[in-house]
Design an enzyme around this catalytic site. Structure first.
Site, PDB file in Angstrom:
ATOM      1  N   LEU A  13       0.917  -1.202   0.066  1.00 23.52           N
ATOM      2  CA  LEU A  13       0.131   0.060   0.074  1.00 23.52           C
ATOM      3  C   LEU A  13       0.780   1.218   0.076  1.00 23.52           C
ATOM      4  CD1 LEU A  13      -3.199   0.529   0.166  1.00 23.52           C
ATOM      5  CD2 LEU A  13      -2.723   1.186   2.564  1.00 23.52           C
ATOM      6  N   GLY A  14       1.727   1.341  -0.823  1.00 28.13           N
ATOM      7  CA  GLY A  14       2.507   2.663  -1.238  1.00 28.13           C
ATOM      8  C   GLY A  14       1.507   3.645  -2.012  1.00 28.13           C
ATOM      9  N   ILE A  23       1.206   3.812  -5.194  1.00 28.20           N
ATOM     10  CA  ILE A  23       0.230   3.266  -6.287  1.00 28.20           C
ATOM     11  C   ILE A  23      -0.776   2.419  -5.429  1.00 28.20           C
ATOM     12  CG2 ILE A  23       0.186   1.561  -8.014  1.00 28.20           C
ATOM     13  CD1 ILE A  23       3.076   2.416  -8.750  1.00 28.20           C
ATOM     14  N   ARG A  67       4.978  -4.635   5.120  1.00 28.29           N
ATOM     15  CA  ARG A  67       5.580  -5.030   6.278  1.00 28.29           C
ATOM     16  C   ARG A  67       5.297  -4.258   7.724  1.00 28.29           C
ATOM     17  NH1 ARG A  67      11.803  -3.719   4.382  1.00 28.29           N
ATOM     18  NH2 ARG A  67      10.713  -2.143   3.242  1.00 28.29           N
ATOM     19  N   ARG A  85       6.241  -6.484  -9.932  1.00 28.68           N
ATOM     20  CA  ARG A  85       7.277  -7.176 -10.426  1.00 28.68           C
ATOM     21  C   ARG A  85       7.001  -8.761 -10.506  1.00 28.68           C
ATOM     22  NH1 ARG A  85       8.404  -3.114 -11.958  1.00 28.68           N
ATOM     23  NH2 ARG A  85      10.535  -1.962 -11.742  1.00 28.68           N
ATOM     24  N   ASP A 105       0.549  -7.813 -15.725  1.00 32.86           N
ATOM     25  CA  ASP A 105       1.027  -6.878 -16.481  1.00 32.86           C
ATOM     26  C   ASP A 105       2.720  -7.247 -16.624  1.00 32.86           C
ATOM     27  OD1 ASP A 105       1.205  -4.365 -17.984  1.00 32.86           O
ATOM     28  OD2 ASP A 105       2.459  -3.472 -16.268  1.00 32.86           O
ATOM     29  N   GLU A 146      10.521 -11.481 -18.314  1.00 29.88           N
ATOM     30  CA  GLU A 146      10.438 -10.710 -19.464  1.00 29.88           C
ATOM     31  C   GLU A 146      11.600 -10.578 -20.391  1.00 29.88           C
ATOM     32  OE1 GLU A 146       9.054  -6.968 -17.689  1.00 29.88           O
ATOM     33  OE2 GLU A 146       7.719  -8.010 -16.373  1.00 29.88           O
ATOM     34  N   HIS A 152       4.081  -5.261 -19.580  1.00 35.03           N
ATOM     35  CA  HIS A 152       4.928  -4.274 -18.447  1.00 35.03           C
ATOM     36  C   HIS A 152       4.373  -2.770 -19.189  1.00 35.03           C
ATOM     37  CE1 HIS A 152       8.348  -3.914 -15.473  1.00 35.03           C
ATOM     38  NE2 HIS A 152       7.210  -3.091 -15.358  1.00 35.03           N
TER      39      HIS A 152
END
Length: 310
Positions: free
Chosen positions: A151-152, A154, A174, A231, A255, A260, A278
């Site tokens: 939950l940063g 973005i 965390r 990621r 995504d 990749e 991506h």
């Protein structure tokens, strides 16, 4: 004296025109043998490097740049930038945080809708002249439970959008964030158990590698949908494929992938997967903003030296 800068990755189109008059730019060849010969000639003079979060700063490349002072990378990820080497050598590493927040959050919503409503399968039906034939009904997104892993900025932008769909929101990371009203879970498994959609937005690296594994998929359950805009390394990809094939989860919107741009054939064959390259931040507006930050990072670092040369 000109400042030598190495271009070692794809960059937005507004980067190089702004730097060509201020620096001496060198483009790293893509072919390995050519790149090796090129670095033998110019590597010793390179003081700055421009790259991106995907192509990064490989260890072998860094070793060929003994005078490197700064890496300016397009993107927010640092897992491909060899931060430990950069820190040990005193190399400044600068990224482009903040500028892609809104578009990645939008991209996550798009993948949630595409997977739950079977939009890609429906679109393929129309193009093939099949209309509704063999097309199952989709599932509603409004009112379903959303779990956000990471939950940063973005994640919080995604939560804001999800609230408009009347989605109960929970999260895991965390540490608990006391400034948000969402339910906190102390493990990924617990979060998955409480979610209909699990959206992954954590950075890559050893600390998060394969943190979304078989136990998480089983907790998410046969009605659950996984979306990953973080990621590829954070998800156990072979186990994800098994979970999708076995119906242990309903669908996935991806995504990002583990290797990749290589896509396993098993993922390509599954109807309950939506794949994008991506591309969650792939808008003109965001790419140009990222490019400007790449430029500004370099100009700020060499500001005093450039002023002295004017």
């Amino acid at each position: 004296m000109a400042i030598d800068i190495l271009i070692a990755g794809r960059l937005p189109p507004n980067v190089l025109p702004q730097l060509e008059k201020r620096f001496r730019l060198h483009q790293l060849p893509e072919e390995r043998n050519e790149a090796g010969a090129f670095l033998q000639q110019v590597g010793g003079s390179i003081r700055g490097m421009l790259t991106n979060a995907a192509q990064g700063a490989p260890e072998q490349l860094l070793s060929a740049l003994p005078k490197l002072e700064i890496i300016s990378s397009s993107g927010v990820g640092t897992d491909a930038l060899n931060m430990d080497i950069a820190e040990a050598r005193g190399i400044s590493v600068r990224t482009t945080p903040g500028v892609l927040t809104e578009d990645v959050a939008d991209g996550a919503i798009a993948l949630m809708l595409a997977t739950s409503r079977r939009l890609m399968q429906a679109e393929r039906n129309v193009r093939a002249g099949r209309w509704l034939k063999d097309l199952p009904l989709g599932n509603r997104m409004t009112g379903k439970r959303l779990g956000i892993l990471g939950l940063g900025k973005i994640g919080q932008a995604l939560a804001k959008r999800a609230a408009a769909f009347d989605m109960p929101i929970a999260y895991h990371q965390r540490n608990r964030n006391p400034d948000v009203p969402y339910a906190y879970h102390d493990s990924v498994v617990s979060l998955a158990e409480a979610s209909d959609f699990l959206v992954v937005i954590v950075p890559g690296g050893p600390a998060t590698e394969n943190m979304v594994d078989g136990k998480v998929f089983d907790a998410l359950g046969p009605e659950g949908i996984l979306v990953n805009v973080g990621r590829g390394s954070t998800v156990d990809q072979p186990e994800l494929i098994r979970a999708l094939e076995q119906g242990r989860i309903r669908a996935a919107g991806l995504d990002v992938l583990a290797d990749e741009p290589h896509v396993p054939d098993a993922l390509l064959e599954l109807e309950n997967v939506v794949l994008t390259p991506h591309y969650a931040s792939g808008t003109t507006e965001t790419r140009l903003a990222m490019g400007q930050r790449v430029v500004d990072n370099l100009l700020e670092y060499f500001e005093a030296e450039l002023q002295g040369a004017d």
